[in-house]
Motif scaffolding. Structure first.
Motif, PDB file in Angstrom:
ATOM      1  N   ASN A  81       0.819  -1.205   0.000  1.00  0.00           N
ATOM      2  CA  ASN A  81       0.000   0.000   0.000  1.00  0.00           C
ATOM      3  C   ASN A  81       0.856   1.260   0.000  1.00  0.00           C
ATOM      4  O   ASN A  81       0.512   2.265  -0.632  1.00  0.00           O
ATOM      5  CB  ASN A  81      -0.932  -0.008   1.221  1.00  0.00           C
ATOM      6  N   ALA A  82       1.993   1.219   0.705  1.00  0.00           N
ATOM      7  CA  ALA A  82       2.887   2.368   0.715  1.00  0.00           C
ATOM      8  C   ALA A  82       3.496   2.590  -0.669  1.00  0.00           C
ATOM      9  O   ALA A  82       3.635   3.737  -1.122  1.00  0.00           O
ATOM     10  CB  ALA A  82       3.991   2.168   1.755  1.00  0.00           C
ATOM     11  N   LEU A  83       3.850   1.512  -1.365  1.00  0.00           N
ATOM     12  CA  LEU A  83       4.399   1.639  -2.715  1.00  0.00           C
ATOM     13  C   LEU A  83       3.372   2.245  -3.666  1.00  0.00           C
ATOM     14  O   LEU A  83       3.692   3.130  -4.469  1.00  0.00           O
ATOM     15  CB  LEU A  83       4.851   0.271  -3.224  1.00  0.00           C
ATOM     16  N   LEU A  84       2.142   1.768  -3.589  1.00  0.00           N
ATOM     17  CA  LEU A  84       1.085   2.311  -4.442  1.00  0.00           C
ATOM     18  C   LEU A  84       0.839   3.785  -4.118  1.00  0.00           C
ATOM     19  O   LEU A  84       0.631   4.602  -5.019  1.00  0.00           O
ATOM     20  CB  LEU A  84      -0.202   1.502  -4.257  1.00  0.00           C
ATOM     21  N   SER A  85       0.876   4.114  -2.833  1.00  0.00           N
ATOM     22  CA  SER A  85       0.670   5.507  -2.434  1.00  0.00           C
ATOM     23  C   SER A  85       1.833   6.376  -2.887  1.00  0.00           C
ATOM     24  O   SER A  85       1.640   7.522  -3.306  1.00  0.00           O
ATOM     25  CB  SER A  85       0.502   5.589  -0.917  1.00  0.00           C
ATOM     26  N   PHE A  86       3.047   5.841  -2.809  1.00  0.00           N
ATOM     27  CA  PHE A  86       4.221   6.594  -3.263  1.00  0.00           C
ATOM     28  C   PHE A  86       4.101   6.928  -4.740  1.00  0.00           C
ATOM     29  O   PHE A  86       4.354   8.057  -5.170  1.00  0.00           O
ATOM     30  CB  PHE A  86       5.488   5.770  -3.025  1.00  0.00           C
ATOM     31  N   SER A  87       3.670   5.942  -5.514  1.00  0.00           N
ATOM     32  CA  SER A  87       3.479   6.168  -6.950  1.00  0.00           C
ATOM     33  C   SER A  87       2.408   7.219  -7.198  1.00  0.00           C
ATOM     34  O   SER A  87       2.598   8.149  -7.990  1.00  0.00           O
ATOM     35  CB  SER A  87       3.085   4.849  -7.623  1.00  0.00           C
ATOM     36  N   ARG A  88       1.289   7.098  -6.490  1.00  0.00           N
ATOM     37  CA  ARG A  88       0.169   8.027  -6.685  1.00  0.00           C
ATOM     38  C   ARG A  88       0.550   9.443  -6.261  1.00  0.00           C
ATOM     39  O   ARG A  88       0.277  10.414  -6.971  1.00  0.00           O
ATOM     40  CB  ARG A  88      -1.030   7.534  -5.888  1.00  0.00           C
ATOM     41  N   ALA A 132       3.178  21.285  -1.302  1.00  0.00           N
ATOM     42  CA  ALA A 132       3.869  20.921  -0.060  1.00  0.00           C
ATOM     43  C   ALA A 132       3.159  19.751   0.620  1.00  0.00           C
ATOM     44  O   ALA A 132       3.804  18.843   1.163  1.00  0.00           O
ATOM     45  CB  ALA A 132       3.928  22.124   0.882  1.00  0.00           C
ATOM     46  N   GLU A 133       1.825  19.756   0.577  1.00  0.00           N
ATOM     47  CA  GLU A 133       1.075  18.626   1.148  1.00  0.00           C
ATOM     48  C   GLU A 133       1.392  17.345   0.397  1.00  0.00           C
ATOM     49  O   GLU A 133       1.589  16.281   1.001  1.00  0.00           O
ATOM     50  CB  GLU A 133      -0.422  18.913   1.108  1.00  0.00           C
ATOM     51  N   ALA A 134       1.485  17.429  -0.931  1.00  0.00           N
ATOM     52  CA  ALA A 134       1.815  16.256  -1.727  1.00  0.00           C
ATOM     53  C   ALA A 134       3.220  15.750  -1.424  1.00  0.00           C
ATOM     54  O   ALA A 134       3.462  14.539  -1.346  1.00  0.00           O
ATOM     55  CB  ALA A 134       1.685  16.580  -3.217  1.00  0.00           C
ATOM     56  N   VAL A 135       4.157  16.681  -1.229  1.00  0.00           N
ATOM     57  CA  VAL A 135       5.525  16.289  -0.863  1.00  0.00           C
ATOM     58  C   VAL A 135       5.517  15.543   0.466  1.00  0.00           C
ATOM     59  O   VAL A 135       6.224  14.543   0.653  1.00  0.00           O
ATOM     60  CB  VAL A 135       6.444  17.530  -0.791  1.00  0.00           C
ATOM     61  N   GLY A 136       4.714  16.018   1.400  1.00  0.00           N
ATOM     62  CA  GLY A 136       4.619  15.349   2.692  1.00  0.00           C
ATOM     63  C   GLY A 136       4.157  13.912   2.575  1.00  0.00           C
ATOM     64  O   GLY A 136       4.682  13.019   3.257  1.00  0.00           O
ATOM     65  N   THR A 137       3.196  13.664   1.705  1.00  0.00           N
ATOM     66  CA  THR A 137       2.718  12.286   1.529  1.00  0.00           C
ATOM     67  C   THR A 137       3.818  11.401   0.948  1.00  0.00           C
ATOM     68  O   THR A 137       3.977  10.253   1.353  1.00  0.00           O
ATOM     69  CB  THR A 137       1.479  12.238   0.608  1.00  0.00           C
ATOM     70  N   VAL A 138       4.586  11.934   0.000  1.00  0.00           N
ATOM     71  CA  VAL A 138       5.672  11.152  -0.603  1.00  0.00           C
ATOM     72  C   VAL A 138       6.728  10.813   0.448  1.00  0.00           C
ATOM     73  O   VAL A 138       7.202   9.669   0.531  1.00  0.00           O
ATOM     74  CB  VAL A 138       6.311  11.923  -1.776  1.00  0.00           C
ATOM     75  N   VAL A 139       7.098  11.792   1.259  1.00  0.00           N
ATOM     76  CA  VAL A 139       8.106  11.563   2.293  1.00  0.00           C
ATOM     77  C   VAL A 139       7.650  10.474   3.249  1.00  0.00           C
ATOM     78  O   VAL A 139       8.406   9.561   3.609  1.00  0.00           O
ATOM     79  CB  VAL A 139       8.398  12.875   3.061  1.00  0.00           C
ATOM     80  N   MET A 189       2.159  14.414   5.538  1.00  0.00           N
ATOM     81  CA  MET A 189       2.824  13.263   6.150  1.00  0.00           C
ATOM     82  C   MET A 189       1.861  12.527   7.086  1.00  0.00           C
ATOM     83  O   MET A 189       1.774  11.296   7.075  1.00  0.00           O
ATOM     84  CB  MET A 189       4.053  13.730   6.918  1.00  0.00           C
ATOM     85  N   ALA A 190       1.122  13.299   7.878  1.00  0.00           N
ATOM     86  CA  ALA A 190       0.216  12.699   8.862  1.00  0.00           C
ATOM     87  C   ALA A 190      -0.938  11.954   8.191  1.00  0.00           C
ATOM     88  O   ALA A 190      -1.267  10.822   8.566  1.00  0.00           O
ATOM     89  CB  ALA A 190      -0.328  13.785   9.783  1.00  0.00           C
ATOM     90  N   LEU A 191      -1.548  12.578   7.186  1.00  0.00           N
ATOM     91  CA  LEU A 191      -2.677  11.938   6.518  1.00  0.00           C
ATOM     92  C   LEU A 191      -2.253  10.677   5.776  1.00  0.00           C
ATOM     93  O   LEU A 191      -3.056   9.751   5.601  1.00  0.00           O
ATOM     94  CB  LEU A 191      -3.342  12.928   5.560  1.00  0.00           C
ATOM     95  N   GLU A 192      -0.996  10.626   5.364  1.00  0.00           N
ATOM     96  CA  GLU A 192      -0.520   9.416   4.687  1.00  0.00           C
ATOM     97  C   GLU A 192      -0.404   8.250   5.661  1.00  0.00           C
ATOM     98  O   GLU A 192      -0.618   7.097   5.290  1.00  0.00           O
ATOM     99  CB  GLU A 192       0.834   9.691   4.034  1.00  0.00           C
ATOM    100  N   VAL A 193      -0.074   8.534   6.920  1.00  0.00           N
ATOM    101  CA  VAL A 193      -0.054   7.478   7.937  1.00  0.00           C
ATOM    102  C   VAL A 193      -1.436   6.842   8.036  1.00  0.00           C
ATOM    103  O   VAL A 193      -1.576   5.612   8.077  1.00  0.00           O
ATOM    104  CB  VAL A 193       0.376   8.045   9.313  1.00  0.00           C
ATOM    105  N   PHE A 194      -2.468   7.698   8.068  1.00  0.00           N
ATOM    106  CA  PHE A 194      -3.827   7.153   8.113  1.00  0.00           C
ATOM    107  C   PHE A 194      -4.152   6.389   6.837  1.00  0.00           C
ATOM    108  O   PHE A 194      -4.711   5.287   6.889  1.00  0.00           O
ATOM    109  CB  PHE A 194      -4.861   8.256   8.302  1.00  0.00           C
ATOM    110  N   GLY A 195      -3.821   6.960   5.674  1.00  0.00           N
ATOM    111  CA  GLY A 195      -4.198   6.337   4.407  1.00  0.00           C
ATOM    112  C   GLY A 195      -3.640   4.937   4.253  1.00  0.00           C
ATOM    113  O   GLY A 195      -4.371   3.991   3.911  1.00  0.00           O
ATOM    114  N   VAL A 196      -2.356   4.772   4.518  1.00  0.00           N
ATOM    115  CA  VAL A 196      -1.729   3.451   4.401  1.00  0.00           C
ATOM    116  C   VAL A 196      -2.252   2.520   5.495  1.00  0.00           C
ATOM    117  O   VAL A 196      -2.556   1.350   5.242  1.00  0.00           O
ATOM    118  CB  VAL A 196      -0.197   3.571   4.473  1.00  0.00           C
ATOM    119  N   GLY A 197      -2.390   3.046   6.708  1.00  0.00           N
ATOM    120  CA  GLY A 197      -2.899   2.218   7.803  1.00  0.00           C
ATOM    121  C   GLY A 197      -4.321   1.750   7.557  1.00  0.00           C
ATOM    122  O   GLY A 197      -4.671   0.597   7.847  1.00  0.00           O
TER     123      GLY A 197
END
Length: 431
Positions: free
Chosen positions: A144-151, A268-275, A324-332
């Motif tokens: 899921n993290a790989l798919l999110s990284f790509s997206r 900047a929000e998108a960069v946070g998700t990638v990180v 960064m924070a919302l990505e923790v929720f998304g993958v989880g």
């Protein structure tokens, strides 16, 4: 975890081909908002025209979501995805041809995007149900993290690429590129072999209404599931209202931000998700929803900053942390669904989740449009930030949300056990 192990999910050929298909189709999809907006405005230079096209697309998606969940559980999800991609290729290709040749009308684009919205209603539940079938369960978070990284990565680059195409050759050609990516994705999906269905799954199917009731029964039987969907439905109203309405209004009226600055803030929000996806490739979330809901409270920070200190750098840093924070929720969240919901009903359960998320977005947009003209923007943003944090924390009042752990000891394609409270056969109607 060593760097090589963090990419271990790609070692499964099935997931590698699926990842490639998703990446290619996403590369085209992220260009659509820019390309479609300018295509519509090229035909009729009116905000109402653009709202009409986007509104019909969203409404069509919402109407067909539950049907898409049933179909994706009933048939091969790879086949459902391939058929949906072929239809998208045809519709986007038609839209591109009409725009390029100068024959497009507002009615034609509205109908085409309405069809695309309906197709997306089948695509989304199918995609959720495929991942646990093509990767070992102990690799689900990683997948899921790989798919999110790509997206997320493509989400940063795609709009800029679409803008260059629109300026260089016109919006129709940007739609054409999106159309062609689905052909490549179909070819890649042909290399994905899903596990065979069990003998139980091959029995004659019940009616669609019965299967919808079964999906609803699975949904409401898991308290952690409906609690988080309810909370996020309300939170999405705030997110949509701020990002879609109030944020651009503050940016346009405040020289310290400006229209260009608002674009930087969203980037900047998108960069946070990638990180964060890079971190989540190596860091295991032992309690995905506990950490996910705690992380969501961080989104309150940029909302408050936008209200009390609307400066480019300050707000951009806030949105970076929020991403960064919302990505923790998304993958989880994706991992929790795939580990704890039986695979044979996962697409239906996912469709109820998606419905709860999408149906509140237009409500939030309309509500914040009204509020922005009747109350102070600073007060509105501060209260919204506090309310967002309170909503996120309220989910943790449920012990089932706090204590939900990992269940990654099952091989790919196998089903987690059904909770005792869910009986076979149609579920009782919701009260």
């Amino acid at each position: 975890m060593r760097p090589g192990e963090s990419l271990g999910a790609l070692g499964d050929r099935r997931f590698a081909w699926y990842f490639t298909a998703r990446t290619v189709s996403t590369a085209g999809s992220v260009m659509v908002p820019v390309a479609l907006a300018f295509a519509v405005l090229h035909v009729e230079e009116s905000p109402a025209a653009l709202a009409q096209v986007l509104g019909v697309r969203t409404a069509s998606l919402v109407v067909f979501l539950l049907v898409g969940g049933v179909v994706s559980d009933r048939f091969s999800r790879i086949v459902v995805l391939q058929v949906a991609h072929v239809l998208t290729f045809v519709t986007q290709g038609l839209a591109a041809w009409l725009v390029v040749t100068g024959h497009a009308t507002l009615t034609q684009l509205t109908v085409i995007e309405g069809v695309n919205g309906a197709v997306s209603a089948f695509t989304m539940p199918a995609m959720t149900g495929i991942v646990p079938l093509v990767v070992a369960r102990h690799r689900l978070q990683q997948a899921n993290a790989l798919l999110s990284f790509s997206r997320s990565g493509l989400g940063m680059l795609g709009p800029a690429a679409a803008g260059l195409l629109v300026v260089g050759v016109g919006p129709g050609w940007a739609l054409a590129v999106d159309s062609l990516t689905y052909v490549v994705a179909v070819v890649c999906l042909a290399r994905v072999r899903l596990p065979r269905r069990s003998e139980e799954d091959r029995h004659p199917r019940a009616s669609m209404v019965v299967e919808l009731r079964q999906g609803w029964g699975e949904f409401v039987s898991r308290q952690w599931l409906w609690v988080v969907v309810l909370v996020f439905g309300l939170s999405n109203m705030i997110h949509a209202g701020v990002v879609g309405v109030v944020g651009p209004l503050v940016a346009s009226t405040n020289p310290a931000v400006g229209e260009a600055g608002w674009g930087v803030i969203l980037s900047a929000e998108a960069v946070g998700t990638v990180v964060m996806t890079v971190v989540l490739l190596r860091l295991r979330l032992t309690h995905p929803l506990r950490w996910g809901m705690l992380a969501c409270t961080v989104f309150a920070l940029p909302l408050v900053l936008l209200g009390v200190r609307p400066e480019l750098v300050t707000v951009a840093v806030g949105f970076l942390l929020a991403g960064m924070a919302l990505e923790v929720f998304g993958v989880g969240w994706s991992t929790a669904l795939q580990e704890h919901v039986p695979t044979e009903v996962l697409s239906r359960v996912s469709s109820y989740d998606l419905l709860g998320s999408f149906v509140t977005i237009p409500v939030g947009t309309l509500a914040y449009g009204w509020l922005a003209t009747h109350v102070s923007l600073e007060s509105l943003l501060v209260v919204s930030g506090i309310l967002y944090a309170v909503l996120s924390l309220s989910a943790l009042l449920s012990r089932s949300v706090r204590d939900l752990g990992r269940r990654d000891d099952i091989g790919p394609g196998r089903m987690p056990a059904r909770p005792p409270s869910v009986q076979a056969g149609p579920a009782p109607p919701a009260s």
